[in-house]
Scaffold this motif. Structure first.
Motif, PDB file in Angstrom:
ATOM      1  N   LEU A 153       0.841  -1.205   0.000  1.00 48.35           N
ATOM      2  CA  LEU A 153       0.000   0.000   0.000  1.00 48.35           C
ATOM      3  C   LEU A 153       0.876   1.256   0.000  1.00 48.35           C
ATOM      4  O   LEU A 153       0.636   2.209  -0.729  1.00 48.35           O
ATOM      5  CB  LEU A 153      -0.894   0.030   1.238  1.00 48.35           C
ATOM      6  N   ASN A 154       1.896   1.230   0.841  1.00 46.00           N
ATOM      7  CA  ASN A 154       2.784   2.377   0.977  1.00 46.00           C
ATOM      8  C   ASN A 154       3.542   2.623  -0.329  1.00 46.00           C
ATOM      9  O   ASN A 154       3.811   3.765  -0.699  1.00 46.00           O
ATOM     10  CB  ASN A 154       3.774   2.109   2.119  1.00 46.00           C
ATOM     11  N   ALA A 155       3.861   1.535  -1.039  1.00 41.70           N
ATOM     12  CA  ALA A 155       4.617   1.659  -2.294  1.00 41.70           C
ATOM     13  C   ALA A 155       3.760   2.220  -3.426  1.00 41.70           C
ATOM     14  O   ALA A 155       4.253   2.973  -4.269  1.00 41.70           O
ATOM     15  CB  ALA A 155       5.182   0.295  -2.686  1.00 41.70           C
ATOM     16  N   PHE A 156       2.475   1.861  -3.441  1.00 39.24           N
ATOM     17  CA  PHE A 156       1.607   2.266  -4.558  1.00 39.24           C
ATOM     18  C   PHE A 156       0.773   3.515  -4.262  1.00 39.24           C
ATOM     19  O   PHE A 156       0.082   4.010  -5.144  1.00 39.24           O
ATOM     20  CB  PHE A 156       0.665   1.120  -4.947  1.00 39.24           C
ATOM     21  N   LYS A 157       0.790   3.989  -3.012  1.00 44.91           N
ATOM     22  CA  LYS A 157      -0.063   5.137  -2.683  1.00 44.91           C
ATOM     23  C   LYS A 157       0.299   6.335  -3.554  1.00 44.91           C
ATOM     24  O   LYS A 157       1.464   6.460  -3.944  1.00 44.91           O
ATOM     25  CB  LYS A 157       0.066   5.478  -1.195  1.00 44.91           C
ATOM     26  N   PRO A 158      -0.639   7.223  -3.862  1.00 39.74           N
ATOM     27  CA  PRO A 158      -2.047   7.157  -3.461  1.00 39.74           C
ATOM     28  C   PRO A 158      -2.934   6.447  -4.474  1.00 39.74           C
ATOM     29  O   PRO A 158      -4.145   6.480  -4.368  1.00 39.74           O
ATOM     30  CB  PRO A 158      -2.422   8.634  -3.363  1.00 39.74           C
ATOM     31  N   HIS A 159      -2.325   5.775  -5.455  1.00 43.91           N
ATOM     32  CA  HIS A 159      -3.104   5.226  -6.577  1.00 43.91           C
ATOM     33  C   HIS A 159      -3.571   3.806  -6.260  1.00 43.91           C
ATOM     34  O   HIS A 159      -3.042   2.828  -6.788  1.00 43.91           O
ATOM     35  CB  HIS A 159      -2.273   5.279  -7.861  1.00 43.91           C
ATOM     36  N   ILE A 160      -4.570   3.725  -5.397  1.00 49.88           N
ATOM     37  CA  ILE A 160      -5.060   2.440  -4.894  1.00 49.88           C
ATOM     38  C   ILE A 160      -6.544   2.303  -5.216  1.00 49.88           C
ATOM     39  O   ILE A 160      -7.310   3.261  -5.061  1.00 49.88           O
ATOM     40  CB  ILE A 160      -4.895   2.375  -3.351  1.00 49.88           C
ATOM     41  N   VAL A 161      -6.950   1.104  -5.638  1.00 48.09           N
ATOM     42  CA  VAL A 161      -8.379   0.814  -5.742  1.00 48.09           C
ATOM     43  C   VAL A 161      -8.612  -0.527  -5.048  1.00 48.09           C
ATOM     44  O   VAL A 161      -7.810  -1.459  -5.161  1.00 48.09           O
ATOM     45  CB  VAL A 161      -8.870   0.800  -7.214  1.00 48.09           C
ATOM     46  N   LEU A 162      -9.688  -0.611  -4.273  1.00 50.70           N
ATOM     47  CA  LEU A 162      -9.988  -1.808  -3.486  1.00 50.70           C
ATOM     48  C   LEU A 162     -11.097  -2.621  -4.157  1.00 50.70           C
ATOM     49  O   LEU A 162     -12.141  -2.076  -4.521  1.00 50.70           O
ATOM     50  CB  LEU A 162     -10.409  -1.410  -2.063  1.00 50.70           C
ATOM     51  N   GLU A 163     -10.861  -3.915  -4.295  1.00 49.16           N
ATOM     52  CA  GLU A 163     -11.796  -4.806  -4.975  1.00 49.16           C
ATOM     53  C   GLU A 163     -12.943  -5.219  -4.050  1.00 49.16           C
ATOM     54  O   GLU A 163     -12.708  -5.795  -2.987  1.00 49.16           O
ATOM     55  CB  GLU A 163     -11.050  -6.063  -5.449  1.00 49.16           C
ATOM     56  N   VAL A 164     -14.168  -4.897  -4.460  1.00 48.82           N
ATOM     57  CA  VAL A 164     -15.334  -5.330  -3.679  1.00 48.82           C
ATOM     58  C   VAL A 164     -16.371  -6.047  -4.550  1.00 48.82           C
ATOM     59  O   VAL A 164     -17.384  -6.531  -4.048  1.00 48.82           O
ATOM     60  CB  VAL A 164     -16.018  -4.140  -2.947  1.00 48.82           C
ATOM     61  N   GLU A 165     -16.115  -6.122  -5.855  1.00 50.57           N
ATOM     62  CA  GLU A 165     -17.084  -6.706  -6.784  1.00 50.57           C
ATOM     63  C   GLU A 165     -16.758  -8.160  -7.164  1.00 50.57           C
ATOM     64  O   GLU A 165     -17.558  -8.822  -7.807  1.00 50.57           O
ATOM     65  CB  GLU A 165     -17.157  -5.862  -8.064  1.00 50.57           C
ATOM     66  N   GLU A 166     -15.605  -8.658  -6.766  1.00 55.55           N
ATOM     67  CA  GLU A 166     -15.229 -10.038  -7.092  1.00 55.55           C
ATOM     68  C   GLU A 166     -16.142 -11.037  -6.374  1.00 55.55           C
ATOM     69  O   GLU A 166     -16.760 -10.722  -5.363  1.00 55.55           O
ATOM     70  CB  GLU A 166     -13.780 -10.286  -6.632  1.00 55.55           C
ATOM     71  N   HIS A 167     -16.191 -12.265  -6.897  1.00 56.85           N
ATOM     72  CA  HIS A 167     -16.830 -13.348  -6.162  1.00 56.85           C
ATOM     73  C   HIS A 167     -15.947 -13.686  -4.970  1.00 56.85           C
ATOM     74  O   HIS A 167     -14.732 -13.798  -5.104  1.00 56.85           O
ATOM     75  CB  HIS A 167     -17.025 -14.575  -7.052  1.00 56.85           C
ATOM     76  N   PHE A 168     -16.547 -13.842  -3.811  1.00 56.41           N
ATOM     77  CA  PHE A 168     -15.805 -14.014  -2.563  1.00 56.41           C
ATOM     78  C   PHE A 168     -14.989 -15.303  -2.569  1.00 56.41           C
ATOM     79  O   PHE A 168     -15.552 -16.393  -2.628  1.00 56.41           O
ATOM     80  CB  PHE A 168     -16.787 -14.026  -1.395  1.00 56.41           C
ATOM     81  N   PRO A 169     -13.642 -15.199  -2.531  1.00 59.14           N
ATOM     82  CA  PRO A 169     -12.831 -16.412  -2.470  1.00 59.14           C
ATOM     83  C   PRO A 169     -12.645 -16.863  -1.017  1.00 59.14           C
ATOM     84  O   PRO A 169     -12.395 -16.049  -0.141  1.00 59.14           O
ATOM     85  CB  PRO A 169     -11.494 -15.971  -3.082  1.00 59.14           C
ATOM     86  N   LYS A 170     -12.779 -18.154  -0.784  1.00 64.08           N
ATOM     87  CA  LYS A 170     -12.672 -18.657   0.579  1.00 64.08           C
ATOM     88  C   LYS A 170     -11.217 -18.926   0.957  1.00 64.08           C
ATOM     89  O   LYS A 170     -10.348 -19.007   0.105  1.00 64.08           O
ATOM     90  CB  LYS A 170     -13.503 -19.941   0.728  1.00 64.08           C
ATOM     91  N   GLN A 171     -10.981 -19.031   2.269  1.00 65.61           N
ATOM     92  CA  GLN A 171      -9.667 -19.353   2.820  1.00 65.61           C
ATOM     93  C   GLN A 171      -8.600 -18.352   2.405  1.00 65.61           C
ATOM     94  O   GLN A 171      -7.520 -18.709   1.939  1.00 65.61           O
ATOM     95  CB  GLN A 171      -9.248 -20.779   2.434  1.00 65.61           C
ATOM     96  N   THR A 172      -8.930 -17.073   2.544  1.00 70.68           N
ATOM     97  CA  THR A 172      -7.975 -16.003   2.249  1.00 70.68           C
ATOM     98  C   THR A 172      -7.959 -15.029   3.422  1.00 70.68           C
ATOM     99  O   THR A 172      -8.725 -15.164   4.376  1.00 70.68           O
ATOM    100  CB  THR A 172      -8.356 -15.240   0.967  1.00 70.68           C
ATOM    101  N   TYR A 173      -7.096 -14.032   3.308  1.00 69.53           N
ATOM    102  CA  TYR A 173      -7.025 -13.004   4.349  1.00 69.53           C
ATOM    103  C   TYR A 173      -8.259 -12.095   4.361  1.00 69.53           C
ATOM    104  O   TYR A 173      -8.362 -11.223   5.218  1.00 69.53           O
ATOM    105  CB  TYR A 173      -5.790 -12.125   4.139  1.00 69.53           C
ATOM    106  N   ARG A 174      -9.181 -12.290   3.427  1.00 71.24           N
ATOM    107  CA  ARG A 174     -10.374 -11.435   3.413  1.00 71.24           C
ATOM    108  C   ARG A 174     -11.175 -11.576   4.714  1.00 71.24           C
ATOM    109  O   ARG A 174     -11.835 -10.640   5.134  1.00 71.24           O
ATOM    110  CB  ARG A 174     -11.242 -11.752   2.196  1.00 71.24           C
ATOM    111  N   ASN A 175     -11.102 -12.756   5.326  1.00 70.60           N
ATOM    112  CA  ASN A 175     -11.796 -12.912   6.609  1.00 70.60           C
ATOM    113  C   ASN A 175     -10.944 -13.668   7.633  1.00 70.60           C
ATOM    114  O   ASN A 175     -11.472 -14.275   8.557  1.00 70.60           O
ATOM    115  CB  ASN A 175     -13.155 -13.607   6.425  1.00 70.60           C
ATOM    116  N   ARG A 176      -9.624 -13.599   7.473  1.00 75.41           N
ATOM    117  CA  ARG A 176      -8.764 -14.215   8.487  1.00 75.41           C
ATOM    118  C   ARG A 176      -7.468 -13.431   8.637  1.00 75.41           C
ATOM    119  O   ARG A 176      -7.056 -12.699   7.730  1.00 75.41           O
ATOM    120  CB  ARG A 176      -8.451 -15.677   8.150  1.00 75.41           C
ATOM    121  N   THR A 177      -6.849 -13.607   9.786  1.00 77.88           N
ATOM    122  CA  THR A 177      -5.587 -12.931  10.061  1.00 77.88           C
ATOM    123  C   THR A 177      -4.734 -13.839  10.930  1.00 77.88           C
ATOM    124  O   THR A 177      -5.258 -14.763  11.572  1.00 77.88           O
ATOM    125  CB  THR A 177      -5.830 -11.572  10.747  1.00 77.88           C
TER     126      THR A 177
END
Length: 203
Positions: free
Chosen positions: A22-46
């Motif tokens: 994020l720090n390397a690409f700022k400020p030109h960032i876009v966040l993906e919210v339209e994809e089909h939800f992939p399971k077993q990723t950091y989207r819902n785990r840490t």
């Protein structure tokens, strides 16, 4: 749409590598919210550092949230008290760190208030983390799903619990490092609770 930037997934308490990018690409960032939800990723785990080594914390999602649900439509499940479990885990693992008490009141509301959608939960946490890290990025979100972005670096599937990060990480002090050594690419809260305001310099 912005050019010469990157498209990022939206994660739950993302790993350190995420913020390095994020720090390397700022400020030109876009966040993906339209994809089909992939399971077993950091989207819902840490992953955090427990006395026994890496500990994975997962935000449960409602049973209809399968692969054909858009990420923005995925609902959080409250069938069991996962917020209490996550907060107890964070407290137990980081209470003795140098800065946990400094940031405690910022994070506590995320384990008390119910959010309907995972994307809102992750977005508000990301806004908090960027503020605490003093990284200024205007958050933009995808409006349609695109399989490829010719003018953007696509990071949607490059950061995964199953993939070793492609960046070297210098060791910083971790609470339990005398037991397991330095664990790299844990959640950003590991860096924040251990390094405090120096976290941005580290990134």
């Amino acid at each position: 749409m912005i050019e010469n930037g990157a498209v990022f997934p939206l994660f739950y308490l993302p790993p350190v590598d995420y913020f390095t990018k994020l720090n390397a690409f700022k400020p030109h960032i876009v966040l993906e919210v339209e994809e089909h939800f992939p399971k077993q990723t950091y989207r819902n785990r840490t992953n955090i550092y427990s006395p026994d080594g890496p500990l994975s914390l997962t935000v449960p999602v409602s049973k209809g949230s399968k692969n054909h649900t858009k990420t923005k439509d995925v609902k959080i499940s409250y069938d069991f008290k996962w917020q209490r479990l996550h907060w107890l885990s964070l407290s137990a693992c980081y209470r003795s760190s140098a800065f946990f008490e400094y940031y405690e009141d910022d994070f506590a509301p995320f384990y008390e208030k119910n959010f309907t959608y995972l994307v809102d939960y992750n977005r508000e946490q990301l806004e908090l983390l960027l503020r605490l890290l003093k990284i200024k990025i205007p958050l933009q979100f995808t409006e349609t799903y695109e399989a490829a972005y010719p003018n953007l670096t696509d990071l949607r599937s490059t950061m995964s619990p199953k993939i070793e990060p492609d960046v070297e990480q210098k060791a910083y002090f971790q609470v339990f490092e005398e037991r397991q050594g330095f664990l790299k690419n844990l959640s950003i809260v590991d860096l924040l609770f251990n390094q405090g305001p120096q976290a941005l310099n580290y990134l």
